[in-house]
Design an enzyme around this catalytic site. Structure first.
Site, PDB file in Angstrom:
ATOM      1  N   CYS A   1      -2.234  16.344  -0.415  1.00  0.00           N
ATOM      2  CA  CYS A   1      -3.186  17.474  -1.068  1.00  0.00           C
ATOM      3  C   CYS A   1      -3.797  16.711  -2.513  1.00  0.00           C
ATOM      4  CB  CYS A   1      -2.403  18.647  -1.201  1.00  0.00           C
ATOM      5  SG  CYS A   1      -1.666  19.083   0.263  1.00  0.00           S
TER       6      CYS A   1
ATOM      7  N   HIS B   1      -6.326  22.741  -5.677  1.00  0.00           N
ATOM      8  CA  HIS B   1      -5.791  22.658  -4.237  1.00  0.00           C
ATOM      9  C   HIS B   1      -5.490  24.303  -4.115  1.00  0.00           C
ATOM     10  CE1 HIS B   1      -4.031  21.702  -0.711  1.00  0.00           C
ATOM     11  NE2 HIS B   1      -2.768  22.078  -0.946  1.00  0.00           N
TER      12      HIS B   1
ATOM     13  N   ASN C   1      -3.754  26.384   3.736  1.00  0.00           N
ATOM     14  CA  ASN C   1      -3.564  25.408   3.035  1.00  0.00           C
ATOM     15  C   ASN C   1      -4.100  24.133   3.861  1.00  0.00           C
ATOM     16  OD1 ASN C   1      -2.966  22.794   1.848  1.00  0.00           O
ATOM     17  ND2 ASN C   1      -0.655  23.503   1.489  1.00  0.00           N
TER      18      ASN C   1
HETATM   19  N1  COA Z   1       7.155  35.580   7.757  1.00  0.00           N
HETATM   20  C1  COA Z   1       8.162  36.511   7.207  1.00  0.00           C
HETATM   21  N2  COA Z   1       9.158  35.923   6.436  1.00  0.00           N
HETATM   22  C2  COA Z   1       9.114  34.699   6.132  1.00  0.00           C
HETATM   23  C3  COA Z   1       8.469  33.842   6.452  1.00  0.00           C
HETATM   24  C4  COA Z   1       7.251  34.204   6.998  1.00  0.00           C
HETATM   25  N3  COA Z   1       6.335  33.415   7.449  1.00  0.00           N
HETATM   26  N4  COA Z   1       8.838  32.589   5.870  1.00  0.00           N
HETATM   27  C5  COA Z   1       9.942  32.910   5.193  1.00  0.00           C
HETATM   28  N5  COA Z   1      10.458  34.097   5.490  1.00  0.00           N
HETATM   29  C6  COA Z   1      11.482  34.685   4.804  1.00  0.00           C
HETATM   30  C7  COA Z   1      12.697  33.837   4.647  1.00  0.00           C
HETATM   31  O1  COA Z   1      13.345  33.951   6.140  1.00  0.00           O
HETATM   32  C8  COA Z   1      13.474  34.486   3.662  1.00  0.00           C
HETATM   33  O2  COA Z   1      14.227  35.619   4.210  1.00  0.00           O
HETATM   34  P1  COA Z   1      15.631  36.085   3.646  1.00  0.00           P
HETATM   35  O3  COA Z   1      15.370  36.263   2.194  1.00  0.00           O
HETATM   36  O4  COA Z   1      16.001  36.929   4.363  1.00  0.00           O
HETATM   37  O5  COA Z   1      16.524  34.637   3.670  1.00  0.00           O
HETATM   38  C9  COA Z   1      12.359  35.015   2.644  1.00  0.00           C
HETATM   39  O6  COA Z   1      11.178  35.113   3.522  1.00  0.00           O
HETATM   40  C10 COA Z   1      12.263  34.287   1.437  1.00  0.00           C
HETATM   41  O7  COA Z   1      11.999  32.881   1.947  1.00  0.00           O
HETATM   42  P2  COA Z   1      11.427  31.737   1.268  1.00  0.00           P
HETATM   43  O8  COA Z   1      11.268  30.519   2.010  1.00  0.00           O
HETATM   44  O9  COA Z   1      12.090  31.476  -0.111  1.00  0.00           O
HETATM   45  O10 COA Z   1      10.007  32.126   0.602  1.00  0.00           O
HETATM   46  P3  COA Z   1       9.108  31.964  -0.536  1.00  0.00           P
HETATM   47  O11 COA Z   1       8.755  33.179  -1.182  1.00  0.00           O
HETATM   48  O12 COA Z   1       9.517  30.683  -1.444  1.00  0.00           O
HETATM   49  O13 COA Z   1       7.583  31.648   0.249  1.00  0.00           O
HETATM   50  C11 COA Z   1       6.511  29.567   0.781  1.00  0.00           C
HETATM   51  C12 COA Z   1       7.549  30.504   0.969  1.00  0.00           C
HETATM   52  C13 COA Z   1       6.289  28.303   1.311  1.00  0.00           C
HETATM   53  C14 COA Z   1       5.154  30.409   0.888  1.00  0.00           C
HETATM   54  C15 COA Z   1       6.387  29.255  -0.835  1.00  0.00           C
HETATM   55  O14 COA Z   1       7.733  28.734  -0.941  1.00  0.00           O
HETATM   56  C16 COA Z   1       5.547  28.305  -1.123  1.00  0.00           C
HETATM   57  O15 COA Z   1       4.048  28.562  -1.394  1.00  0.00           O
HETATM   58  N6  COA Z   1       5.806  27.048  -1.694  1.00  0.00           N
HETATM   59  C17 COA Z   1       4.978  25.965  -2.129  1.00  0.00           C
HETATM   60  C18 COA Z   1       4.737  25.167  -0.824  1.00  0.00           C
HETATM   61  C19 COA Z   1       3.482  24.177  -1.152  1.00  0.00           C
HETATM   62  O16 COA Z   1       2.839  24.190  -2.240  1.00  0.00           O
HETATM   63  N7  COA Z   1       3.391  23.452   0.065  1.00  0.00           N
HETATM   64  C20 COA Z   1       2.380  22.314   0.021  1.00  0.00           C
HETATM   65  C21 COA Z   1       2.053  21.545  -1.059  1.00  0.00           C
HETATM   66  S1  COA Z   1       0.625  20.923  -0.670  1.00  0.00           S
END
Ligand code: COA
Length: 349
Positions: free
Chosen positions: A113, A276, A306
């Protein structure tokens, strides 16, 4: 001393967009969760049988047209992708062939990215050294090949059958990252400029491979006998979303502070922070930490998700075409991606 200026831009988003509700047919998710946690409403997917070089072609043609240039005017291609058409050769040479830039040097950049930041630094150096005069920088991604579902017909709405419980469960296991990525391509043409102050004003770039396990696609040549052993699981992203998020909201604002400090340019003089788009909440947090009005960091994640290495050039094309981005402005490119690679680059365009 020569620098660079932008002379044309283009983008290409394949097919129709797929909404969050479309995704809910193949894995357990919902529109509310995706919008609230990421800011994404829809994304595009590369058609079956095509790859990033195919997506890059119309984007590059649009950039040439907007610059009033022909393929023969390009003397270097930089291709940003983390989802190349083939493990080798790179997608840049494939694009060059399809575009009619035969014999022109083409280099793929593997900084995910953050690749556009590296491309700008490299383009500036190539121009400064006299190695190139007019460079086509492209970012293109086809993440769809690594999506964790097989039920494309269900997602696309051409079949109303239900995925098997096993397939639905497998896709759901990967829902944290699977809902985030989309496909597309963006292109920017830069050329040598002798206007005083044009080009790179400052660079703050880093990489730290101790974070590889937090965000990677494991398939590769590390495994002896890979040809016989690599299975479908190695073609799925591994992403510790929370960890990546935490790193991004600290590293990105610090990098902007550093590049401004090093260059002696206050953030208030920057026209646009072109960041990004990994998660709307990351960019909001960066603005908050820097005390920036979020209107100075444009957002398009709602429409494309993304798109990794394609994100920044797609956004630049939108801004160039609607007149927000103009020659002479000072922009700050900001990104963090797998590796990690991250940083910020100040450019007078
Ligand atoms: N739909 C519904 N629920 C979802 C889900 C989805 N697509 N993805 C995760 N969940 C749920 C999980 O199962 C978890 O449930 P639980 O609390 O019952 O266990 C809850 O939501 C929280 O999950 P988590 O993975 O901790 O969510 P988050 O708030 O961290 O969001 C991202 C996930 C990926 C959106 C976030 O962490 C993020 O954007 N991170 C940065 C990623 C990034 O920048 N990547 C690329 C770099 S180029």
């Amino acid at each position: 001393m020569p620098g660079l200026s932008i002379v044309g831009t283009g983008r290409f988003l394949p097919g129709r967009p797929y909404t969050n509700s479309d995704l809910a047919r193949v894995l357990d998710t919902n529109d509310e969760w995706i919008r609230q946690r990421t800011g994404i409403a829809q994304r595009h997917y590369c058609p079956r049988g095509q790859g990033p070089a195919d997506l890059a072609l119309p984007a590059a043609k649009a950039a040439l047209e907007s610059a009033n240039l022909a393929p023969s005017d390009i003397d270097y291609i930089l291709f940003n992708t983390m989802t190349p058409d083939h493990v080798f050769p790179g997608s840049g040479t494939v694009l060059g062939a399809n575009l009619g830039c035969i014999g022109v040097p083409a280099l793929d950049l593997r900084a995910q990215c953050a690749a556009m930041l590296y491309s700008f630094q490299l383009a500036d150096s190539l121009i400064l050294s006299g190695a190139a005069k007019r460079i086509l920088i492209v970012g293109a991604e086809a993440h769809s090949a690594m999506m964790p579902w097989r039920d494309w017909d269900v997602l696309e709405g051409t079949s109303d059958r239900k995925p098997s419980a096993q397939d639905f469960e497998r896709a759901t296991k990967h829902r944290g990252w699977a809902v985030v990525f989309g496909d597309g391509a963006g292109a920017v043409i830069v050329e040598r400029s002798d206007k005083p102050g044009a080009g790179i004003v400052g660079v703050d770039l880093h990489s730290d491979g101790t974070h590889v396990e937090e965000l990677c696609l494991p398939a590769g040549f590390k495994m002896r006998g890979a040809a016989g052993e690599i299975g479908a699981e190695e073609w799925l992203i591994r992403m510790q979303g929370r960890e990546v998020f935490k790193q991004a909201v600290v590293k990105l604002p610090r990098s902007v502070e550093l590049v401004c400090e090093k260059s002696g340019v206050p953030a208030s003089e920057v026209d646009w922070f072109i960041a990004h788009q990994a998660n709307r909440r990351i960019n909001d947090s960066v603005c908050e930490r820097l005390g920036l009005d979020p209107a100075r960091m444009p957002c398009n994640i709602d429409r494309y998700g993304n798109t990794s290495g394609a994100t920044i050039p797609i956004l630049m094309d939108e801004m160039w075409r609607d007149g927000r981005l103009r020659p002479g402005q000072l922009i700050c490119l900001v990104a963090l991606g797998a590796g990690f690679h991250w940083g910020s680059v100040l450019v007078r365009i």
